[in-house]
Design a protein around this motif. Structure first.
Motif, PDB file in Angstrom:
ATOM      1  N   ASN A   1       0.818  -1.221   0.000  1.00 51.86           N
ATOM      2  CA  ASN A   1       0.000   0.000   0.000  1.00 51.86           C
ATOM      3  C   ASN A   1       0.847   1.264   0.000  1.00 51.86           C
ATOM      4  O   ASN A   1       0.463   2.301   0.542  1.00 51.86           O
ATOM      5  N   ALA A   2       2.011   1.168  -0.642  1.00 45.86           N
ATOM      6  CA  ALA A   2       2.896   2.328  -0.749  1.00 45.86           C
ATOM      7  C   ALA A   2       2.222   3.425  -1.556  1.00 45.86           C
ATOM      8  O   ALA A   2       1.470   3.179  -2.500  1.00 45.86           O
TER       9      ALA A   2
ATOM     10  N   ARG B   1      -1.243  -7.286   4.431  1.00 49.26           N
ATOM     11  CA  ARG B   1      -0.528  -7.378   5.699  1.00 49.26           C
ATOM     12  C   ARG B   1      -0.192  -6.029   6.305  1.00 49.26           C
ATOM     13  O   ARG B   1      -0.079  -5.901   7.527  1.00 49.26           O
ATOM     14  N   ASN B   2       0.026  -5.007   5.471  1.00 48.79           N
ATOM     15  CA  ASN B   2       0.566  -3.741   5.949  1.00 48.79           C
ATOM     16  C   ASN B   2      -0.406  -2.587   5.721  1.00 48.79           C
ATOM     17  O   ASN B   2      -1.063  -2.516   4.677  1.00 48.79           O
ATOM     18  N   PHE B   3      -0.433  -1.672   6.680  1.00 52.12           N
ATOM     19  CA  PHE B   3      -1.246  -0.473   6.513  1.00 52.12           C
ATOM     20  C   PHE B   3      -0.725   0.362   5.350  1.00 52.12           C
ATOM     21  O   PHE B   3      -1.430   0.617   4.378  1.00 52.12           O
ATOM     22  N   CYS B   4       0.513   0.800   5.444  1.00 48.44           N
ATOM     23  CA  CYS B   4       1.139   1.580   4.367  1.00 48.44           C
ATOM     24  C   CYS B   4       2.625   1.652   4.637  1.00 48.44           C
ATOM     25  O   CYS B   4       3.049   2.093   5.705  1.00 48.44           O
ATOM     26  N   THR B   5       3.416   1.220   3.661  1.00 53.78           N
ATOM     27  CA  THR B   5       4.867   1.151   3.841  1.00 53.78           C
ATOM     28  C   THR B   5       5.586   2.397   3.337  1.00 53.78           C
ATOM     29  O   THR B   5       6.803   2.388   3.193  1.00 53.78           O
ATOM     30  N   GLY B   6       4.852   3.457   3.080  1.00 52.62           N
ATOM     31  CA  GLY B   6       5.497   4.727   2.786  1.00 52.62           C
ATOM     32  C   GLY B   6       5.313   5.207   1.365  1.00 52.62           C
ATOM     33  O   GLY B   6       4.317   4.927   0.700  1.00 52.62           O
ATOM     34  N   LEU B   7       6.286   5.949   0.904  1.00 47.28           N
ATOM     35  CA  LEU B   7       6.283   6.530  -0.435  1.00 47.28           C
ATOM     36  C   LEU B   7       6.770   5.492  -1.441  1.00 47.28           C
ATOM     37  O   LEU B   7       7.845   4.932  -1.287  1.00 47.28           O
ATOM     38  N   ASP B   8       5.978   5.257  -2.461  1.00 54.00           N
ATOM     39  CA  ASP B   8       6.348   4.274  -3.480  1.00 54.00           C
ATOM     40  C   ASP B   8       7.405   4.864  -4.405  1.00 54.00           C
ATOM     41  O   ASP B   8       7.176   5.876  -5.062  1.00 54.00           O
ATOM     42  N   LEU B   9       8.552   4.216  -4.432  1.00 53.54           N
ATOM     43  CA  LEU B   9       9.648   4.663  -5.284  1.00 53.54           C
ATOM     44  C   LEU B   9      10.109   3.528  -6.183  1.00 53.54           C
ATOM     45  O   LEU B   9      11.292   3.433  -6.517  1.00 53.54           O
ATOM     46  N   SER B  10       9.187   2.683  -6.569  1.00 51.68           N
ATOM     47  CA  SER B  10       9.558   1.544  -7.410  1.00 51.68           C
ATOM     48  C   SER B  10      10.079   1.976  -8.768  1.00 51.68           C
ATOM     49  O   SER B  10      10.801   1.222  -9.423  1.00 51.68           O
ATOM     50  N   ASP B  11       9.731   3.195  -9.200  1.00 49.66           N
ATOM     51  CA  ASP B  11      10.224   3.703 -10.478  1.00 49.66           C
ATOM     52  C   ASP B  11      11.276   4.779 -10.282  1.00 49.66           C
ATOM     53  O   ASP B  11      11.442   5.677 -11.129  1.00 49.66           O
ATOM     54  N   LEU B  12      12.005   4.710  -9.175  1.00 49.37           N
ATOM     55  CA  LEU B  12      12.954   5.762  -8.815  1.00 49.37           C
ATOM     56  C   LEU B  12      13.938   6.081  -9.931  1.00 49.37           C
ATOM     57  O   LEU B  12      14.266   7.245 -10.176  1.00 49.37           O
TER      58      LEU B  12
END
Length: 258
Positions: free
Chosen positions: A29-30, A61-72
Motif C-alpha cells: 500500500n505504498a 498485511r501492511n497499513f502503508c509502507t510509505g512513499l512508493d519509489l519503485s520507479d525511482l
C-alpha cells in the motif's frame, strides 16, 4: 478519478462511517501518485455522500509502507519532489477533515504511511504493528509538526533522527497510537467511534480541529519544500537504499517505499 487510479482505494459505508481501504497490497500500500490521487478523490466522495466518520485501513498485511519509489530510476528530482509535496497536501487534508477520522494500522506503518496514521484523530495500532519515520535519512522533512503535536518536540526529534522502527506498545506509550488492540476488538472500537461521530456536526468538528491542532500547515509545507529542493534528491534516496541493503537494516520498502 482517472481510470488508472480506479480500484486503488475501496470504500465501504455503514451507518454513517466510510472505511477507505488502501488497496495496493502487492506494494505494501505504498503511496504512489495514482494511490495518492485515488485517496484524495475518495475522501471528497465520502464527504459528499454524507460520511460522519472516515476510517483508513490497508489491504493485506501492511497499513502503508510509505512513499512508493519503485520507479525511482525513471523519475527526475523535480518529479520526485512534486510527489512528496502532493503527499504533504494529502496529509493536511486528512488532518483537517470536517469529520472525525480513524486509522487502523497493522503490519508495517512506515515513512509517509506513518505520517498518514499520525494525521488521524484516532490511531488504532493492531498487535504486531511497527512504526518508523526514515525520511530524514535521505534528507526528507515530512509531517514533523503533526508528529510533534502528538508526541512532543523532543520525542518527535528522537523518532525522526533515529529512523528505527518502534513496536506498537511503544507507539502507544509515546502517544503516536491512541489505542493498541487485538483484531477481535476492532468491531467494538469502530462502533463506539461511529456513535460518537454521529453526535457531532461538521462545523463543530472543524472548529474543534482548528482549536486543538498545533501543526502549522504552511510551515510544514515550507520545510518539506526546502528539504526536497536541495540538489541531489534522487541520489540521496538511492544512497539510502544502498546503505540499508549493505547494513541489512530493517527494510522500509523504499524503492519500494519510504
Amino acid at each position: 478519478m482517472s481510470g488508472a487510479a480506479a480500484g486503488l482505494v475501496l470504500a465501504e459505508t455503514e451507518d454513517g462511517a466510510t472505511t477507505l481501504w488502501l488497496n495496493r497490497p502487492e506494494r505494501g500500500n505504498a503511496l504512489g501518485p495514482e494511490l495518492v490521487e485515488a485517496l484524495d478523490a475518495a475522501l471528497d466522495a465520502a464527504l459528499a455522500a454524507g460520511a460522519r466518520l472516515i476510517i483508513l485501513r490497508g489491504s493485506g498485511r501492511n497499513f502503508c509502507t510509505g512513499l512508493d519509489l519503485s520507479d525511482l530510476d525513471a523519475v527526475s528530482d523535480g518529479d520526485l519532489a512534486l510527489r512528496m509535496i502532493r503527499i504533504e497536501l494529502l496529509l493536511q487534508k486528512v488532518s483537517g477533515l470536517p469529520v472525525p477520522s480513524m486509522a487502523i494500522a497493522g503490519g508495517r506503518v512506515f515513512g509517509a504511511g506513518a505520517d498518514l496514521f499520525a494525521a488521524c484523530d484516532q490511531r488504532l495500532a493492531l498487535a504486531g504493528s511497527s512504526f518508523a519515520f526514515p525520511g530524514p535519512a535521505f534528507g526528507l522533512v515530512l509531517g514533523t509538526g503533526r508528529l510533534a503535536g502528538l508526541v512532543g518536540d523532543a520525542t518527535a526529534r528522537r523518532l525522526l533522527l533515529a529512523g528505527a522502527p518502534v513496536e506498537a506498545a511503544e507507539a502507544l506509550s509515546l502517544g503516536l497510537a491512541s489505542a493498541l488492540l487485538e483484531a477481535d476488538a476492532l468491531s467494538a472500537a469502530i462502533a463506539a467511534a461511529r456513535r460518537a461521530a454521529l453526535r457531532l456536526d461538521a462545523p463543530t468538528v472543524a472548529a474543534l480541529h482548528g482549536r486543538t491542532r498545533r501543526a502549522d500547515d504552511a510551515a510544514d509545507l515550507a520545510a518539506l519544500a526546502r528539504s526536497v529542493a536541495r540538489p541531489g534528491l534522487r541520489q540521496r534516496v538511492q544512497d539510502y537504499r544502498a546503505r540499508s541493503a549493505a547494513g541489512r537494516a530493517p527494510r522500509t520498502n523504499i524503492g519500494g517505499s519510504a
